[in-house]
Design a protein around this motif. Structure first.
Motif, short mmCIF file in Angstrom:
data_model
loop_
_atom_site.label_atom_id
_atom_site.label_comp_id
_atom_site.label_asym_id
_atom_site.label_seq_id
_atom_site.Cartn_x
_atom_site.Cartn_y
_atom_site.Cartn_z
N PHE A 109 17.72 16.30 -6.47
CA PHE A 109 17.22 17.67 -6.50
C PHE A 109 15.69 17.73 -6.52
O PHE A 109 15.09 18.63 -5.93
CB PHE A 109 17.78 18.39 -7.74
N LEU A 110 15.04 16.74 -7.17
CA LEU A 110 13.61 16.85 -7.40
C LEU A 110 12.74 15.95 -6.52
O LEU A 110 11.58 16.28 -6.26
CB LEU A 110 13.30 16.53 -8.87
N THR A 139 7.50 19.18 -3.94
CA THR A 139 6.09 18.97 -4.21
C THR A 139 5.84 18.86 -5.70
O THR A 139 6.68 19.27 -6.51
CB THR A 139 5.24 20.14 -3.66
N ARG A 140 4.67 18.33 -6.06
CA ARG A 140 4.33 18.15 -7.47
C ARG A 140 4.35 19.48 -8.23
O ARG A 140 4.87 19.57 -9.33
CB ARG A 140 2.95 17.49 -7.58
N ASP A 141 3.77 20.52 -7.59
CA ASP A 141 3.73 21.82 -8.25
C ASP A 141 5.12 22.38 -8.48
O ASP A 141 5.41 23.00 -9.52
CB ASP A 141 2.90 22.81 -7.42
N GLU A 142 6.01 22.20 -7.48
CA GLU A 142 7.37 22.69 -7.63
C GLU A 142 8.09 21.97 -8.78
O GLU A 142 8.80 22.58 -9.57
CB GLU A 142 8.15 22.49 -6.33
N VAL A 143 7.89 20.66 -8.83
CA VAL A 143 8.53 19.87 -9.88
C VAL A 143 8.05 20.31 -11.26
O VAL A 143 8.84 20.51 -12.18
CB VAL A 143 8.26 18.36 -9.66
N LEU A 198 9.64 23.53 -12.19
CA LEU A 198 11.07 23.42 -12.50
C LEU A 198 11.31 22.77 -13.87
O LEU A 198 12.17 23.21 -14.64
CB LEU A 198 11.79 22.63 -11.41
N VAL A 199 10.54 21.72 -14.18
CA VAL A 199 10.78 21.04 -15.46
C VAL A 199 10.24 21.84 -16.64
O VAL A 199 10.59 21.58 -17.79
CB VAL A 199 10.18 19.61 -15.47
N ALA A 200 9.36 22.83 -16.35
CA ALA A 200 8.84 23.68 -17.43
C ALA A 200 9.68 24.94 -17.62
O ALA A 200 9.52 25.66 -18.61
CB ALA A 200 7.40 24.08 -17.16
N ALA A 201 10.58 25.21 -16.66
CA ALA A 201 11.42 26.42 -16.74
C ALA A 201 12.45 26.29 -17.86
O ALA A 201 12.92 25.19 -18.17
CB ALA A 201 12.11 26.66 -15.40
N ARG A 242 8.67 10.38 -14.27
CA ARG A 242 8.62 10.72 -12.85
C ARG A 242 8.20 12.17 -12.61
O ARG A 242 7.63 12.49 -11.57
CB ARG A 242 9.99 10.47 -12.21
N CYS A 243 8.51 13.04 -13.55
CA CYS A 243 8.24 14.47 -13.34
C CYS A 243 7.10 14.99 -14.21
O CYS A 243 6.76 16.18 -14.14
CB CYS A 243 9.50 15.28 -13.63
N ASN A 244 6.54 14.12 -15.05
CA ASN A 244 5.43 14.52 -15.93
C ASN A 244 5.76 15.73 -16.81
O ASN A 244 4.93 16.62 -17.00
CB ASN A 244 4.17 14.82 -15.11
N ALA A 245 6.99 15.77 -17.30
CA ALA A 245 7.38 16.87 -18.18
C ALA A 245 6.53 16.85 -19.44
O ALA A 245 6.17 15.79 -19.96
CB ALA A 245 8.86 16.75 -18.54
#
Length: 658
Positions: free
Chosen positions: A16-17, A21-25, A28-31, A57-60
């Motif tokens: 899914f991820l 793009t980095r901004d999209e990721v 999504l992980v902050a939602a 990987r997603c920098n959450a």
């Protein structure tokens, strides 16, 4: 199976991820879903691979908090580390700390991950967090530290570990409890022994240091120093709950932890004669009301009696200045002969228990009024309604004398009366399950409680007026208003049977309520609430239905404003129309008292539009209730004519309603 599910979830996340793009990721992980981010969910449920992928990987954001549920309770503002620690997921805790998570981050209630791990007994996580800088002394908003919660939950290893780190055994919560209180209330005897031992070691260490510093000639005074230590030790055992004056010994007696009481009263150098006697007597009262063990209670009271008179110092019971009618004017027994007679009269034993508890704990302790109310409920179940009313009235008077206005305990007492009176009125004359006929509710009992409910409202208004308007919360006030209106509604059902003097008293009391000009939630006046179905409070015994035309009639007769507006611009007539079905009698009563049929709320709806085709509209002739003044105001509003400054100020609010 769990590992397979985690792996599958992780794979789905990558699919899914990975192509985004980095901004999209980051978005999504902050939602949040139901208040929780993906990382918070993964940490709460122990999905290590998912948490690792989201972090690496997603920098959450490893500090972004969320809402999580533990044991049915929603925890707000919980950081990922708190979630993992509370749920006992050590690998996830290590992962988060390795990536720089703050070990002392807190929830909205100021609970740290370390405190969360102490709560559920996750010993390895507690050790790990302490090794990485976890502060054992950070307390939550109630003042409960890690040691306190470990003691309350009975986690011996954690309590011992925290004590080895010199956790402060004398810290007090907001209510004045110490860790020793928590042990006494939870029944954790082994931890209680640890605490006492720890305090003793600390005290002895202090004396040892003093002796090392002192000249040799002071050594003969070691006995004095040890006596001083014992007096300080005794003070430690007597640290009291600041609101209700509870020592740990009394706390154990109240909760019925006999093994704690027996251990503490054997510490003769630390527990006084009177404290031992009070503890045994209070424990006996707990046996009566909580454990329903009359034989055990009598044995405890006999031991207390022996301790009163068989020691070197006599300790007679304090004089009872006035008997309590609600307790059947019982007098506490003072010798063994009277004690033996108690077994033949269990009811008197129950009254003895109430009298003993009130004497020892005082009226401010919640258990004092709680057990009075409990005993009243037992009498009501047995069909002894007069005894119930007497006890509940006494408890209510006690609460209103001691507690601040609108206290939840007082609210609960008032609500219990509402349920009781509704039941009695609905079942009057019938035979109860215990074979007793349900008597009628008396005017005197109803009026007494109704008066107390209005006094509670008046006290609540005075209290709220001292608070800045932006900080006021009318939730408790609203509930007491609704309870008071239910009592008033029940009284209106008696009007046909009352003398003119009694009816006049009801109207005077209703005027006392209306003249306060009070507003509950959403700006509702008492008339709004009388006309609203949402005011229904006692669903099980619906002797009084809301909306209530009878109650509205009384309120209008004493000056309630028929066209008052709530926060949504609704008049009482609007709320009556929204009741579904709208009572025709209520609508006509409001209209006869000057309600505007064509008044609009903030949604632009009139009463007839709120009805939405209900048959009541056919029973009301609009012409009969429409004035030329109303028609003119309606035209001005529809034509959007600027009227302010062109009509008398007294007419402006009238026009705005149409």
């Amino acid at each position: 199976m769990k590992a397979e599910f985690t792996a599958l979830t992780n794979l789905c996340l990558q699919v899914f991820l990975d192509h985004r793009t980095r901004d999209e990721v980051l978005m999504l992980v902050a939602a949040k879903t139901n208040g929780a981010t993906p990382l918070v969910m993964a940490c709460r449920n122990g999905h290590y691979d998912v948490a690792e992928y989201l972090i690496e990987r997603c920098n959450a954001d490893i500090e972004q908090p969320g809402s999580v549920v533990f044991d049915g309770e929603t925890i707000e503002g919980a950081p990922p580390l708190w979630c993992a620690a509370a749920a006992g997921h050590l690998p996830v805790v290590r992962l988060l700390v390795r990536h720089g998570a703050c070990v002392n981050s807190t929830t909205r209630t100021n609970s740290t991950p370390l405190r969360a791990a102490c709560f559920d007994g996750h010993f390895e996580i507690v050790k790990f967090l302490v090794d990485h800088g976890g502060d054992i002394e950070v307390a939550n908003r109630h003042g409960h530290t890690c040691l306190m919660i470990a003691c309350y939950k009975g986690h011996y290893r954690i309590a011992k570990f925290l004590l080895s780190l010199d956790a402060n055994v004398n810290r007090k919560s907001v209510k004045g409890n110490t860790a020793l209180h928590d042990c006494a209330e939870s029944g954790s005897l082994e931890i209680l022994k640890l605490l006492i031992l720890q305090w003793g070691q600390d005290g002895c260490r202090l004396i040892r240091l003093e002796l090392e510093r002192a000249p040799l000639l002071f050594y003969p005074h070691v006995h004095f120093q040890c006596s001083f230590l014992i007096s300080q030790y005794r003070m430690y055992l007597k640290i009291t709950h600041k609101r209700v004056g509870m020592t740990p010994l009394l706390a154990a007696s109240v909760t019925g932890h006999t093994h704690i009481v027996e251990y503490l009263i054997k510490l003769h150098d630390l527990v006084s004669h009177s404290e031992r006697v009070n503890a045994l007597e209070l424990l006996g009262a707990t046996y009566v009301d909580k454990k329903r063990d009359m034989i055990g209670a009598l044995d405890l009271w006999k031991r207390a009696m022996d301790d009163r008179y068989n020691g070197q110092t006599q300790l007679p019971k304090p004089s009872q200045y006035r008997p309590v009618p609600a307790y059947d004017n019982v007098r506490e027994v003072r010798d063994h002969d009277e004690m033996e007679d108690l077994l033949a009269d269990p009811d008197e034993m129950r009254m003895q228990a109430l009298a003993i508890r009130e004497r020892i704990l005082g009226p401010a302790h919640p258990d004092t009024s709680y057990y009075i109310r409990y005993r009243g409920a037992v009498y009501a179940d047995a069909g002894k309604f007069n005894r119930c009313v007497a006890l509940w009235t006494y408890a209510l008077e006690m609460q209103q004398r001691i507690l601040e206005p609108l206290n939840p305990m007082t609210q609960s007492s008032l609500f219990s009366f509402t349920e009781l009176f509704s039941f009695m009125m609905g079942e009057q004359g019938r035979t109860s399950a215990r074979g007793r006929r349900v008597p009628p509710v008396t005017y005197t009992d109803l009026m007494t409680v109704f008066g107390k409910s209005i006094a509670e409202i008046e006290g609540g208004i005075d209290m709220l007026e001292k608070i800045p308007s932006g900080d006021r919360d009318v939730t408790h006030l609203h509930r007491v208003i609704v309870i008071s209106l239910h009592l008033a509604c029940l009284l209106t059902k008696l009007l046909q049977e009352l003398t003119p003097e009694q009816s006049h008293e009801i109207y005077l009391m209703a005027y006392r309520l209306v003249k306060q000009n009070i507003h509950g939630r959403l700006g509702c006046t008492v008339l709004h609430l009388a006309c609203s179905r949402d005011s229904s409070l006692v669903g099980r015994y619906p002797a009084c239905q809301f909306p209530s035309a009878g109650l509205a009639q009384v309120l209008l007769a004493v000056g309630a404003e028929v066209n008052a507006l709530d926060d949504k611009g609704n008049t009482p007539l609007h709320l009556a129309g929204a009741a579904k079905p709208c009572p025709v009698g209520l609508a006509k009563t409001l209209l006869d008292h000057g309600a505007h049929l064509d008044a609009v709320n903030l949604a632009g709806q009139t009463f007839q539009e709120v009805l939405k085709g209900q048959s009541v509209s056919e029973s009301i002739n609009p012409v009969q209730y429409t004035s030329l003044k109303c028609l003119a105001a309606t035209v001005v509003r529809k034509q959007k004519v600027e009227f302010k400054g062109h009509v008398p100020v007294s007419l402006e609010s009238f026009i705005e309603q149409h």
